[in-house]
Design an enzyme around this catalytic site. Structure first.
Site, short mmCIF file in Angstrom:
data_model
loop_
_atom_site.label_atom_id
_atom_site.label_comp_id
_atom_site.label_asym_id
_atom_site.label_seq_id
_atom_site.Cartn_x
_atom_site.Cartn_y
_atom_site.Cartn_z
N HIS A 63 53.30 39.18 24.17
CA HIS A 63 53.90 38.16 23.23
C HIS A 63 55.01 37.13 24.23
O HIS A 63 55.72 37.77 24.63
CB HIS A 63 54.84 38.69 22.27
CG HIS A 63 53.92 39.51 21.28
ND1 HIS A 63 53.28 38.98 20.30
CD2 HIS A 63 53.45 40.86 21.32
CE1 HIS A 63 52.29 39.94 19.56
NE2 HIS A 63 52.82 40.95 20.39
N ARG A 111 56.17 34.39 23.25
CA ARG A 111 57.08 33.74 21.94
C ARG A 111 57.07 32.28 22.13
O ARG A 111 57.87 31.68 21.32
CB ARG A 111 58.39 34.38 22.16
CG ARG A 111 58.44 35.79 22.21
CD ARG A 111 58.15 36.37 20.94
NE ARG A 111 58.50 37.63 20.67
CZ ARG A 111 57.67 38.52 20.14
NH1 ARG A 111 56.72 38.09 19.21
NH2 ARG A 111 58.12 39.85 19.77
N ASP A 124 47.51 39.67 15.26
CA ASP A 124 48.43 40.82 15.60
C ASP A 124 49.71 40.58 15.33
O ASP A 124 50.25 39.27 15.27
CB ASP A 124 48.55 40.83 17.21
CG ASP A 124 49.34 42.13 17.50
OD1 ASP A 124 49.10 42.94 17.32
OD2 ASP A 124 50.35 41.80 18.11
N HIS A 142 46.76 48.42 20.51
CA HIS A 142 47.47 49.48 20.82
C HIS A 142 47.45 50.84 19.83
O HIS A 142 48.16 50.97 18.73
CB HIS A 142 49.11 49.03 20.27
CG HIS A 142 49.07 48.10 19.15
ND1 HIS A 142 48.58 48.39 17.90
CD2 HIS A 142 49.56 46.73 19.25
CE1 HIS A 142 48.73 47.04 17.26
NE2 HIS A 142 49.44 46.45 17.80
N ASN A 167 56.09 48.51 16.53
CA ASN A 167 54.96 48.48 15.69
C ASN A 167 53.51 48.51 16.31
O ASN A 167 53.45 47.75 17.35
CB ASN A 167 55.08 47.29 14.73
CG ASN A 167 53.83 47.01 13.96
OD1 ASN A 167 52.77 47.77 13.86
ND2 ASN A 167 53.71 46.26 12.93
N ASP A 224 51.68 45.13 25.20
CA ASP A 224 52.33 44.73 23.65
C ASP A 224 53.80 44.19 24.04
O ASP A 224 54.82 44.45 23.47
CB ASP A 224 52.31 45.69 22.64
CG ASP A 224 52.61 45.10 21.33
OD1 ASP A 224 52.84 43.84 21.12
OD2 ASP A 224 52.75 46.03 20.45
#
Ligand SMILES: [Zn+2]
Length: 432
Positions: free
Chosen positions: A62, A64, A154, A234, A280, A307
């Site tokens: 990620h 962002r 995701d 994941h 998560n 992740d």
């Protein structure tokens, strides 16, 4: 372009060899002491005792940007990636705006090119706005400059079976893959941590393993039914590993990833109520960790994916119930894998190269990454000192955020150098 001679490196952990890098490629390889005499202009890297691997490839990052540049940007995230030994990362689609059009994926693609430290491959959203209701422009994202091959909602699960089926059918046209975040939404409403003994003691709403496993079971069957390609993000439970093992035994085109944190940490840590452990899918039990390690070692799980999920302190340094889910991963992944898989004897360095570079590159259909270390191949490489140890200090991380669960922990191994197409992005353990 400079020429580098890496001397005495254990290629994939094997015998010491000298590797000459020139014009972005591996130009020559010779056993140490046999040949390869450096010319004057060559820069020599003494790699005595170090391991040479293909540059790492992350299927799940990620970054962002656009939208949450306070948490991470493509620039800061790719700095972290290079320091972690990565030469390619897949940037997840849950940005603001969502990467569900050719315009947004091209923007992320261009930002990656400008940053230049690591190839950035945008992941396209499966559904418009990640809302799970209408397929996004998968074909347009694939046909764009970003050439998207991996699609994922995701953060959210593509929970509607008809939408999932359509997505799997659609991506077949261009050899794409749907990467599923397996989380049955009704079974996880308000869930705060793994459902089990610890959640019972703490009185936190539980997140049952079956919520992940039921979606994976459905999706492998759907994938087989339409003859498509599925990647499971994941994987976090022992039961998920069993389902994927079964699907693979049928010959279905199913792959899976595990995160470093699910290979090391358990839900016992939640007893501290420290939101740095809120993630998560949630941290599971020691039995799950053991099954994940075994699944990664035997190849049932194809890849380690970080992740990497940066969050600013105002979203993380708060009460458990309202804290954001996710933790950093890029700069610590290789150390965690060394600790949990290599130093335990479960996997050798060739296995690390396979699970952290070759297979993720193949799943993402990336050219030039995850290749063998051989003459003529692109010089995407990482040099690791496995004997070094370091203590994780959040303020020293290149990521814009500091939400690492490994703060103060001593991890084995150190990335000494990373090369992207023959150009060092990291040298002497520092950004070049
Ligand atoms: Zn996810």
């Amino acid at each position: 372009m400079s020429t580098y001679l890496i001397k005495n490196a254990k290629v994939l952990g094997g015998a010491a060899q000298d590797v000459l890098i020139s014009d972005g490629r591996i130009a020559e390889i010779a056993e140490t002491g046999h040949g390869l005499e450096p010319a004057d202009a060559v820069q020599i890297i003494d790699a005595e005792g170090h391991i040479l691997l293909p540059g790492l490839v992350d299927l799940h990052t990620h970054l962002r940007e656009p939208g949450r540049e306070d948490a991470e940007t493509v620039e800061t995230g790719t700095r972290a990636a290079a320091l972690g030994g990565y030469t390619a990362v897949h940037a997840m689609a849950n940005t603001d705006p969502v990467a569900d059009t050719a315009g947004v994926v091209e923007q992320v693609w261009r930002l990656g090119q400008e940053a230049g430290r690591c190839d950035v491959h945008p992941v396209g959203a499966v559904t418009v706005g990640l809302n799970g209701e209408r397929l996004a422009e998968l074909g347009a994202m694939h046909d764009s400059a970003a050439n998207v091959k991996v699609f994922s909602d995701d953060g959210k699960c593509v929970h509607d079976a008809v939408i999932m089926r359509r997505a799997l059918e659609y991506v077949k046209a261009f050899d794409g893959v749907v990467a599923q975040h397996a989380q049955e939404p009704r079974l996880t409403e308000g869930a705060q941590m793994n459902e089990g003994t610890v959640s019972g003691v703490l009185g936190l709403r539980g997140w049952p393993a079956v919520a992940e496993e039921a979606i994976i079971a459905r999706d492998v069957l759907l994938t087989a039914h339409v003859g498509s390609r599925l990647h499971v993000c994941h994987v976090s439970t022992a039961g998920s590993v069993e389902i994927i093992r079964w699907a693979k035994s049928k010959g279905w085109d199913v792959t899976a990833e595990v995160t470093p944190h699910h290979l090391l940490l358990t839900d016992e840590l939640v007893r501290s109520y420290d939101p740095v452990y809120k993630v998560n899918p949630p941290l599971r039990t020691a039995a799950d960790v053991a099954a994940l390690r075994e699944g990664l070692a035997d190849g049932t799980i194809d890849a380690v994916a970080t992740d990497h999920a940066p969050h600013p302190s105002e979203d993380k340094d708060c009460e458990w119930a309202v804290a954001a889910m996710g933790m950093l991963g890029l700069e610590t992944a290789l150390g965690i894998v060394q600790q949990t898989m290599v130093d335990t004897g479960l996997m050798d360095w060739a296995g690390v190269a396979d699970r952290m570079s070759a297979r993720p590159a193949r799943i993402g259909r990336l050219d030039g990454h995850g290749r063998p270390i051989a003459v003529g191949e692109p010089a995407n490489l990482v040099l690791v000192d496995p004997a070094a140890r370091r203590t994780v200090e959040p303020s020293e991380l290149a990521s814009r955020s500091a939400n690492t669960p490994y703060a103060g922990m001593e991890l084995p191994g150190r990335v000494v150098a990373t090369f992207l197409r023959g150009v060092p992005t990291v040298i002497d353990g520092k950004l070049a």
